[in-house]
Design a protein around this motif. Structure first.
Motif, PDB file in Angstrom:
ATOM      1  N   LYS A  64      34.007  46.149  24.101  1.00 55.10           N
ATOM      2  CA  LYS A  64      35.527  45.858  23.440  1.00 55.10           C
ATOM      3  C   LYS A  64      36.174  47.173  23.519  1.00 55.10           C
ATOM      4  O   LYS A  64      35.596  48.134  23.137  1.00 55.10           O
ATOM      5  CB  LYS A  64      35.147  45.381  21.880  1.00 55.10           C
ATOM      6  N   GLY A  65      37.235  47.101  23.690  1.00 55.98           N
ATOM      7  CA  GLY A  65      38.306  48.391  23.690  1.00 55.98           C
ATOM      8  C   GLY A  65      38.239  48.945  25.111  1.00 55.98           C
ATOM      9  O   GLY A  65      38.813  49.827  25.243  1.00 55.98           O
ATOM     10  N   ARG A  66      37.135  48.703  25.726  1.00 54.46           N
ATOM     11  CA  ARG A  66      37.039  49.452  27.238  1.00 54.46           C
ATOM     12  C   ARG A  66      37.278  48.320  28.313  1.00 54.46           C
ATOM     13  O   ARG A  66      37.738  48.724  29.347  1.00 54.46           O
ATOM     14  CB  ARG A  66      35.744  50.087  27.310  1.00 54.46           C
ATOM     15  N   PHE A  67      37.003  47.215  28.304  1.00 52.47           N
ATOM     16  CA  PHE A  67      37.073  46.109  29.289  1.00 52.47           C
ATOM     17  C   PHE A  67      37.892  45.072  28.925  1.00 52.47           C
ATOM     18  O   PHE A  67      38.212  44.872  27.588  1.00 52.47           O
ATOM     19  CB  PHE A  67      35.802  45.361  29.470  1.00 52.47           C
ATOM     20  N   THR A  68      39.017  44.738  30.066  1.00 55.22           N
ATOM     21  CA  THR A  68      40.055  43.807  29.828  1.00 55.22           C
ATOM     22  C   THR A  68      39.854  42.746  30.840  1.00 55.22           C
ATOM     23  O   THR A  68      39.940  43.192  32.167  1.00 55.22           O
ATOM     24  CB  THR A  68      41.402  44.349  29.967  1.00 55.22           C
ATOM     25  N   ILE A  69      39.729  41.533  30.598  1.00 53.37           N
ATOM     26  CA  ILE A  69      39.900  40.226  31.379  1.00 53.37           C
ATOM     27  C   ILE A  69      41.267  39.590  31.775  1.00 53.37           C
ATOM     28  O   ILE A  69      41.876  39.454  30.631  1.00 53.37           O
ATOM     29  CB  ILE A  69      38.689  39.211  30.974  1.00 53.37           C
ATOM     30  N   SER A  70      41.593  39.537  32.655  1.00 53.89           N
ATOM     31  CA  SER A  70      42.802  38.886  32.969  1.00 53.89           C
ATOM     32  C   SER A  70      42.861  37.769  34.225  1.00 53.89           C
ATOM     33  O   SER A  70      41.683  37.877  34.850  1.00 53.89           O
ATOM     34  CB  SER A  70      43.986  39.962  33.247  1.00 53.89           C
ATOM     35  N   ARG A  71      43.869  37.248  34.469  1.00 51.38           N
ATOM     36  CA  ARG A  71      43.744  36.267  35.841  1.00 51.38           C
ATOM     37  C   ARG A  71      45.333  36.147  36.199  1.00 51.38           C
ATOM     38  O   ARG A  71      46.322  36.660  35.561  1.00 51.38           O
ATOM     39  CB  ARG A  71      43.541  34.956  35.186  1.00 51.38           C
ATOM     40  N   ASP A  72      45.325  35.691  37.597  1.00 45.32           N
ATOM     41  CA  ASP A  72      46.291  35.493  38.155  1.00 45.32           C
ATOM     42  C   ASP A  72      46.301  34.275  38.747  1.00 45.32           C
ATOM     43  O   ASP A  72      45.874  33.875  39.527  1.00 45.32           O
ATOM     44  CB  ASP A  72      46.607  36.493  39.409  1.00 45.32           C
ATOM     45  N   ASN A  73      47.046  33.260  38.121  1.00 44.19           N
ATOM     46  CA  ASN A  73      46.895  31.760  38.492  1.00 44.19           C
ATOM     47  C   ASN A  73      47.251  31.547  39.958  1.00 44.19           C
ATOM     48  O   ASN A  73      46.950  30.703  40.393  1.00 44.19           O
ATOM     49  CB  ASN A  73      47.711  31.103  37.400  1.00 44.19           C
ATOM     50  N   ALA A  74      48.364  32.520  40.351  1.00 44.14           N
ATOM     51  CA  ALA A  74      48.884  32.045  41.759  1.00 44.14           C
ATOM     52  C   ALA A  74      48.024  32.420  42.635  1.00 44.14           C
ATOM     53  O   ALA A  74      47.831  31.872  43.783  1.00 44.14           O
ATOM     54  CB  ALA A  74      50.105  32.869  41.782  1.00 44.14           C
ATOM     55  N   LYS A  75      47.342  33.375  42.357  1.00 44.98           N
ATOM     56  CA  LYS A  75      46.203  33.909  43.316  1.00 44.98           C
ATOM     57  C   LYS A  75      44.746  33.185  43.211  1.00 44.98           C
ATOM     58  O   LYS A  75      43.980  33.471  43.634  1.00 44.98           O
ATOM     59  CB  LYS A  75      45.964  35.298  43.359  1.00 44.98           C
ATOM     60  N   ASN A  76      44.783  32.455  42.187  1.00 47.45           N
ATOM     61  CA  ASN A  76      43.164  31.756  41.800  1.00 47.45           C
ATOM     62  C   ASN A  76      42.418  32.963  41.512  1.00 47.45           C
ATOM     63  O   ASN A  76      40.977  32.889  42.100  1.00 47.45           O
ATOM     64  CB  ASN A  76      42.789  30.694  42.797  1.00 47.45           C
ATOM     65  N   THR A  77      42.581  34.056  40.756  1.00 45.19           N
ATOM     66  CA  THR A  77      41.709  35.140  40.651  1.00 45.19           C
ATOM     67  C   THR A  77      41.738  35.684  39.446  1.00 45.19           C
ATOM     68  O   THR A  77      42.584  35.545  38.450  1.00 45.19           O
ATOM     69  CB  THR A  77      42.498  36.487  41.569  1.00 45.19           C
ATOM     70  N   VAL A  78      40.512  35.949  38.798  1.00 47.56           N
ATOM     71  CA  VAL A  78      40.401  36.633  37.469  1.00 47.56           C
ATOM     72  C   VAL A  78      39.927  37.928  37.890  1.00 47.56           C
ATOM     73  O   VAL A  78      39.220  38.336  38.668  1.00 47.56           O
ATOM     74  CB  VAL A  78      39.374  35.861  36.700  1.00 47.56           C
ATOM     75  N   TYR A  79      40.379  38.948  37.034  1.00 45.43           N
ATOM     76  CA  TYR A  79      39.916  40.374  37.176  1.00 45.43           C
ATOM     77  C   TYR A  79      39.245  40.942  35.773  1.00 45.43           C
ATOM     78  O   TYR A  79      39.112  40.408  34.786  1.00 45.43           O
ATOM     79  CB  TYR A  79      41.314  41.223  37.258  1.00 45.43           C
ATOM     80  N   LEU A  80      38.481  41.894  36.041  1.00 41.80           N
ATOM     81  CA  LEU A  80      37.841  42.632  34.889  1.00 41.80           C
ATOM     82  C   LEU A  80      38.025  44.141  35.056  1.00 41.80           C
ATOM     83  O   LEU A  80      37.624  44.848  36.004  1.00 41.80           O
ATOM     84  CB  LEU A  80      36.244  42.363  35.004  1.00 41.80           C
ATOM     85  N   GLN A  81      39.057  44.716  34.201  1.00 41.02           N
ATOM     86  CA  GLN A  81      39.263  46.149  34.196  1.00 41.02           C
ATOM     87  C   GLN A  81      38.367  46.744  33.137  1.00 41.02           C
ATOM     88  O   GLN A  81      38.122  46.452  32.107  1.00 41.02           O
ATOM     89  CB  GLN A  81      40.655  46.273  33.786  1.00 41.02           C
ATOM     90  N   MET A  82      37.720  47.541  34.151  1.00 36.82           N
ATOM     91  CA  MET A  82      36.651  48.425  33.261  1.00 36.82           C
ATOM     92  C   MET A  82      36.886  49.990  33.004  1.00 36.82           C
ATOM     93  O   MET A  82      36.847  50.494  34.351  1.00 36.82           O
ATOM     94  CB  MET A  82      35.208  48.203  33.995  1.00 36.82           C
ATOM     95  N   ASN A  83      37.131  50.276  32.042  1.00 34.73           N
ATOM     96  CA  ASN A  83      37.442  51.817  31.602  1.00 34.73           C
ATOM     97  C   ASN A  83      36.581  52.751  30.935  1.00 34.73           C
ATOM     98  O   ASN A  83      35.674  51.839  30.255  1.00 34.73           O
ATOM     99  CB  ASN A  83      38.948  51.936  30.892  1.00 34.73           C
TER     100      ASN A  83
END
Length: 120
Positions: A64-83
């Motif tokens: 928590k506070g370091r990782f962020t999950i997001s998605r791009d529906n147009a690309k059918n892609t989910v991301y995990l930004q890890m800081n």
């Protein structure tokens, strides 16, 4: 039959950042939830982050506070930004999608995983 392909893993120093991607190929009728799991050597697989169809996110306390999950529906892609990565984040990271077919059958898709190594 849909498939998931993760990318973006690698070696990074502690304090650094990585962004993981999970691209879905093929047809998925209705995605209900998208998850990132990880499994460290000698440990059980754990749920790291969740993104529901409605946009609700949840994270393991350890990220928590370091990782962020997001998605791009147009690309059918989910991301995990890890800081602010830590050595204890070292693991194989897996993408998981929970979905429903056109005839209301529950489906569960998994990627093959991508290795993240954080050096101290």
């Amino acid at each position: 039959q849909a498939q998931l392909m993760e990318s973006g893993g690698g070696l990074v120093q502690a304090g650094g950042s990585l962004r993981l991607s999970c691209a879905a190929s093929g047809s998925i009728f209705r995605i209900n939830v998208m998850n990132w799991y990880r499994q460290a050597p000698g440990k059980q697989r754990e749920l790291v982050a969740t993104l529901t169809r409605g946009g609700t996110t949840n994270y393991a306390d350890s990220v928590k506070g370091r990782f962020t999950i997001s998605r791009d529906n147009a690309k059918n892609t989910v991301y995990l930004q890890m800081n602010s990565l830590k050595p204890e984040d070292t693991a194989i990271y897996y993408c998981n999608v929970g979905a429903t077919s056109r005839d209301y059958v529950g489906l569960d898709y998994w990627g093959e995983g991508t290795l993240v190594t954080v050096s101290s």
